[in-house]
Design a protein around this motif. Sequence first.
Motif, mmCIF file in Angstrom:
data_model
loop_
_atom_site.group_PDB
_atom_site.id
_atom_site.type_symbol
_atom_site.label_atom_id
_atom_site.label_comp_id
_atom_site.label_asym_id
_atom_site.label_seq_id
_atom_site.Cartn_x
_atom_site.Cartn_y
_atom_site.Cartn_z
ATOM 1 N N GLU A 52 0.700 -1.159 -0.017
ATOM 2 C CA GLU A 52 -0.127 0.075 0.081
ATOM 3 C C GLU A 52 0.881 1.239 0.047
ATOM 4 O O GLU A 52 0.568 2.319 -0.715
ATOM 5 N N VAL A 53 2.019 1.274 0.712
ATOM 6 C CA VAL A 53 2.891 2.335 0.738
ATOM 7 C C VAL A 53 3.273 2.621 -0.691
ATOM 8 O O VAL A 53 3.513 3.761 -1.360
ATOM 9 N N ARG A 54 3.716 1.603 -1.531
ATOM 10 C CA ARG A 54 4.097 1.713 -2.883
ATOM 11 C C ARG A 54 3.430 2.344 -3.834
ATOM 12 O O ARG A 54 3.513 3.055 -4.591
ATOM 13 N N ARG A 55 2.053 1.909 -3.706
ATOM 14 C CA ARG A 55 0.751 2.282 -4.449
ATOM 15 C C ARG A 55 0.770 3.918 -3.931
ATOM 16 O O ARG A 55 0.478 4.605 -5.097
ATOM 17 N N ALA A 56 0.788 4.135 -2.567
ATOM 18 C CA ALA A 56 0.831 5.562 -2.456
ATOM 19 C C ALA A 56 1.702 6.409 -2.978
ATOM 20 O O ALA A 56 1.275 7.561 -3.561
ATOM 21 N N ALA A 57 2.778 5.832 -3.021
ATOM 22 C CA ALA A 57 3.943 6.675 -3.628
ATOM 23 C C ALA A 57 3.587 6.897 -5.166
ATOM 24 O O ALA A 57 4.019 7.839 -5.560
ATOM 25 N N VAL A 58 3.344 5.755 -6.080
ATOM 26 C CA VAL A 58 3.166 5.913 -7.356
ATOM 27 C C VAL A 58 1.864 6.954 -7.465
ATOM 28 O O VAL A 58 1.921 7.686 -8.601
ATOM 29 N N ALA A 59 1.050 6.961 -6.590
ATOM 30 C CA ALA A 59 -0.201 7.859 -6.986
ATOM 31 C C ALA A 59 0.103 9.114 -6.551
ATOM 32 O O ALA A 59 -0.631 10.036 -6.837
ATOM 33 N N CYS A 60 1.326 9.570 -5.785
ATOM 34 C CA CYS A 60 1.695 11.115 -5.411
ATOM 35 C C CYS A 60 1.381 11.851 -6.711
ATOM 36 O O CYS A 60 2.789 11.698 -7.549
ATOM 37 N N PRO A 61 0.765 12.741 -6.971
ATOM 38 C CA PRO A 61 0.693 13.624 -8.162
ATOM 39 C C PRO A 61 1.989 14.495 -8.257
ATOM 40 O O PRO A 61 2.397 14.769 -9.411
ATOM 41 N N VAL A 62 2.741 14.756 -7.126
ATOM 42 C CA VAL A 62 4.056 15.641 -7.202
ATOM 43 C C VAL A 62 5.414 14.736 -6.815
ATOM 44 O O VAL A 62 6.413 15.274 -6.774
#
Length: 73
Positions: free
Chosen positions: A45-55
């Motif tokens: 889930e942390v990896r998905r969150a990092a990928v999803a970060c727009p900036v």
Amino acid sequence: MRIVVDLNRCQGYAQCCFLAPDVFRMQGEEALVYLPNPEDDHAAEVRRAAVACPVQAILVEGPGLVEGPVSAA
């Protein structure tokens, strides 16, 4: 696993909070609070969150994870 968020780059879109709520949360409307060393069972889930970060403000380090900004490619 280790997480570093560039809080100067973070714009508070909170995508990480939706994708990894046990690791990231918003305090108020603009302040991101996160666990810098979450358990490894949060890695996906942390990896998905990092990928999803727009900036691309989230850096993730750890076994089996990419160091530095994580890209979708």
